[in-house]
Design a protein around this motif. Structure first.
Motif, PDB file in Angstrom:
ATOM      1  N   ALA A 272      16.985 103.995  12.098  1.00 43.85           N
ATOM      2  CA  ALA A 272      16.515 105.264  12.640  1.00 43.85           C
ATOM      3  C   ALA A 272      16.038 105.100  14.070  1.00 43.85           C
ATOM      4  O   ALA A 272      16.182 106.020  14.895  1.00 43.85           O
ATOM      5  CB  ALA A 272      15.395 105.820  11.760  1.00 43.85           C
ATOM      6  N   GLY A 273      15.484 103.941  14.383  1.00 41.58           N
ATOM      7  CA  GLY A 273      15.040 103.675  15.747  1.00 41.58           C
ATOM      8  C   GLY A 273      16.190 103.536  16.716  1.00 41.58           C
ATOM      9  O   GLY A 273      16.022 103.698  17.940  1.00 41.58           O
ATOM     10  N   ALA A 274      17.383 103.232  16.194  1.00 39.43           N
ATOM     11  CA  ALA A 274      18.563 103.045  17.045  1.00 39.43           C
ATOM     12  C   ALA A 274      19.348 104.331  17.256  1.00 39.43           C
ATOM     13  O   ALA A 274      20.262 104.360  18.080  1.00 39.43           O
ATOM     14  CB  ALA A 274      19.471 101.983  16.429  1.00 39.43           C
ATOM     15  N   GLY A 275      19.022 105.376  16.510  1.00 40.32           N
ATOM     16  CA  GLY A 275      19.763 106.632  16.651  1.00 40.32           C
ATOM     17  C   GLY A 275      19.699 107.459  15.388  1.00 40.32           C
ATOM     18  O   GLY A 275      18.998 107.114  14.428  1.00 40.32           O
ATOM     19  N   ASP A 276      20.434 108.551  15.376  1.00 46.61           N
ATOM     20  CA  ASP A 276      20.452 109.457  14.225  1.00 46.61           C
ATOM     21  C   ASP A 276      20.921 108.693  12.981  1.00 46.61           C
ATOM     22  O   ASP A 276      22.043 108.188  12.927  1.00 46.61           O
ATOM     23  CB  ASP A 276      21.386 110.627  14.513  1.00 46.61           C
ATOM     24  CG  ASP A 276      21.330 111.701  13.429  1.00 46.61           C
ATOM     25  OD1 ASP A 276      20.860 111.400  12.313  1.00 46.61           O
ATOM     26  OD2 ASP A 276      21.784 112.826  13.690  1.00 46.61           O
ATOM     27  N   LEU A 277      20.054 108.627  11.966  1.00 47.15           N
ATOM     28  CA  LEU A 277      20.365 107.868  10.756  1.00 47.15           C
ATOM     29  C   LEU A 277      21.590 108.427  10.038  1.00 47.15           C
ATOM     30  O   LEU A 277      22.384 107.682   9.457  1.00 47.15           O
ATOM     31  CB  LEU A 277      19.150 107.876   9.826  1.00 47.15           C
ATOM     32  CG  LEU A 277      19.181 106.924   8.622  1.00 47.15           C
ATOM     33  CD1 LEU A 277      19.373 105.480   9.054  1.00 47.15           C
ATOM     34  CD2 LEU A 277      17.893 107.065   7.820  1.00 47.15           C
ATOM     35  N   HIS A 278      21.769 109.748  10.113  1.00 45.71           N
ATOM     36  CA  HIS A 278      22.889 110.380   9.407  1.00 45.71           C
ATOM     37  C   HIS A 278      24.234 110.095  10.073  1.00 45.71           C
ATOM     38  O   HIS A 278      25.275 110.371   9.474  1.00 45.71           O
ATOM     39  CB  HIS A 278      22.659 111.887   9.304  1.00 45.71           C
ATOM     40  CG  HIS A 278      21.477 112.240   8.457  1.00 45.71           C
ATOM     41  ND1 HIS A 278      21.479 112.125   7.079  1.00 45.71           N
ATOM     42  CD2 HIS A 278      20.226 112.664   8.796  1.00 45.71           C
ATOM     43  CE1 HIS A 278      20.303 112.491   6.606  1.00 45.71           C
ATOM     44  NE2 HIS A 278      19.529 112.804   7.621  1.00 45.71           N
ATOM     45  N   GLU A 279      24.203 109.565  11.265  1.00 47.15           N
ATOM     46  CA  GLU A 279      25.440 109.139  11.907  1.00 47.15           C
ATOM     47  C   GLU A 279      25.773 107.689  11.583  1.00 47.15           C
ATOM     48  O   GLU A 279      26.805 107.173  12.015  1.00 47.15           O
ATOM     49  CB  GLU A 279      25.331 109.325  13.425  1.00 47.15           C
ATOM     50  CG  GLU A 279      25.232 110.782  13.850  1.00 47.15           C
ATOM     51  CD  GLU A 279      25.151 110.937  15.350  1.00 47.15           C
ATOM     52  OE1 GLU A 279      25.087 109.902  16.049  1.00 47.15           O
ATOM     53  OE2 GLU A 279      25.149 112.085  15.828  1.00 47.15           O
ATOM     54  N   GLN A 280      24.886 107.049  10.806  1.00 51.05           N
ATOM     55  CA  GLN A 280      25.073 105.641  10.459  1.00 51.05           C
ATOM     56  C   GLN A 280      25.338 105.434   8.966  1.00 51.05           C
ATOM     57  O   GLN A 280      26.134 104.583   8.589  1.00 51.05           O
ATOM     58  CB  GLN A 280      23.838 104.829  10.873  1.00 51.05           C
ATOM     59  CG  GLN A 280      23.535 104.921  12.366  1.00 51.05           C
ATOM     60  CD  GLN A 280      22.250 104.201  12.727  1.00 51.05           C
ATOM     61  OE1 GLN A 280      22.165 102.982  12.621  1.00 51.05           O
ATOM     62  NE2 GLN A 280      21.255 104.958  13.163  1.00 51.05           N
ATOM     63  N   ILE A 281      24.684 106.196   8.120  1.00 55.11           N
ATOM     64  CA  ILE A 281      24.908 106.111   6.674  1.00 55.11           C
ATOM     65  C   ILE A 281      24.878 107.501   6.061  1.00 55.11           C
ATOM     66  O   ILE A 281      24.233 108.421   6.594  1.00 55.11           O
ATOM     67  CB  ILE A 281      23.863 105.224   5.951  1.00 55.11           C
ATOM     68  CG1 ILE A 281      22.440 105.727   6.202  1.00 55.11           C
ATOM     69  CG2 ILE A 281      24.025 103.771   6.338  1.00 55.11           C
ATOM     70  CD1 ILE A 281      21.392 105.016   5.345  1.00 55.11           C
ATOM     71  N   ALA A 282      25.583 107.645   4.936  1.00 55.50           N
ATOM     72  CA  ALA A 282      25.612 108.933   4.241  1.00 55.50           C
ATOM     73  C   ALA A 282      24.504 109.054   3.211  1.00 55.50           C
ATOM     74  O   ALA A 282      24.070 110.167   2.886  1.00 55.50           O
ATOM     75  CB  ALA A 282      26.964 109.123   3.552  1.00 55.50           C
TER      76      ALA A 282
END
Length: 312
Positions: A227-237
């Motif tokens: 989450a600190g690196a960016g939008d969490l939803h763009e990383q995992i579903a």
């Protein structure tokens, strides 16, 4: 021993407080072993066992217990130890998990202890016993080894059947593209090496990538890092979490996710070998989105694809 599990229903109220109870037992020497009480139906003196021809060598025999035919697994033999010569003074721990009932032969049962999950640790890496342990802890300054009974059961049943990909292909004229901000990657938290491999293998068959963690604490830290690196939803579903895990259990993981504004709306599926009926109520209390019992690969794949396609 008939009363050793009295009050188990009352004890389930601990769940969600990052606590557990362990049933401690011996396998012929002073070493203490344990299994989570929530997997245990009862403890009984070993009944007469009937040996079946060509059965797996760690199955000591079968017996009729409360109207059911139950295979009794010699826990000592499953771990390369010497099992009891006679079952006359032995006990059977009757368990229910992974959608089946089975018994585990032990030499004696010690007691039940109530602990915090944060006192439970993974087994030391490289230890000779690591292969059959899911965790270790200390009780009254005595080392207790918590057995990975899912792995031992797999020795008998073999690996889970593969996913049936045809079940998850889109109907003719439809596509299988994920909606915006929904990708084909999930975060998995499970302390059992067998369960982790099962999930990774099953989800790979429907082209889902897995980020794998070994307990709730590791999963939470990974989520915060992502989450600190960016939008969490763009990383995992979604997050798929076991319930019984050292350091932080699955219910506490869900609670911590909901408390954190950067994680709070993440979809969480609890995936456990524990009782489905019991956990449905606990899922609502903990704030998870869904619960499915281990381990049917098509059930898991179906739950993940439903989320990936944006249907929940």
């Amino acid at each position: 021993m008939s009363g050793v599990l009295e009050g188990v229903d009352r004890r389930t109220k601990m769940v969600g407080q990052n606590r557990l109870e362990l049933l401690l037992f011996h396998l012929g020497d002073k070493q203490l072993f344990a299994i989570n009480v929530f997997k245990v139906q009862e403890v009984i003196p070993c009944p007469p066992l009937k040996r079946l021809p060509n059965s797996h060598p760690i199955i000591r025999g079968i017996s009729h217990i409360r109207g059911h035919t139950v295979s009794v697994i010699d826990l000592a033999r499953s771990m390369g130890r010497r099992g009891p010569e006679s079952t006359a003074r032995a006990f059977v721990i009757v368990t229910a998990f992974n959608r089946s009932v089975q018994g585990f032969l032990v030499s004696s049962v010690d007691r039940i202890v109530n602990l915090n999950w944060d006192s439970i640790r993974p087994p030391p890496k490289g230890a000779d016993t690591e292969s059959y342990l899911t965790a270790v802890t200390n009780v009254d300054n005595v080392l207790v080894e918590i057995i990975d009974v899912e792995k031992i059961l797999e020795m008998v049943t073999g690996p889970a059947a593969p996913v049936t990909p045809e079940l998850f292909r889109p109907a003719e004229g439809q596509d299988d593209h994920a909606p915006p901000k929904r990708i084909r990657r999930v975060l998995v938290a499970d302390d059992s090496s067998v369960a982790r491999k099962q999930m990774v293998r099953a989800l790979a068959q429907i082209d889902i990538d897995c980020i794998v963690t070994r307990d709730g604490r590791e999963a939470l830290n990974k989520l915060i890092e992502m989450a600190g690196a960016g939008d969490l939803h763009e990383q995992i579903a979604m997050v798929i979490s076991d319930i019984e895990m050292p350091d932080m259990d699955g219910y506490t993981l869900v609670s911590e996710i909901r408390k954190n504004p950067a994680l709070a709306d993440m979809y969480v599926l609890l995936h456990s070998s524990l009782s489905g009926e019991f956990n449905d109520a606990m899922v609502k209390r903990a704030g998870a989105n869904k619960f499915i019992p281990k381990f049917d690969p098509n059930d898991l794949a179906g739950a993940v694809m439903t989320r990936i396609r944006g249907e929940v």
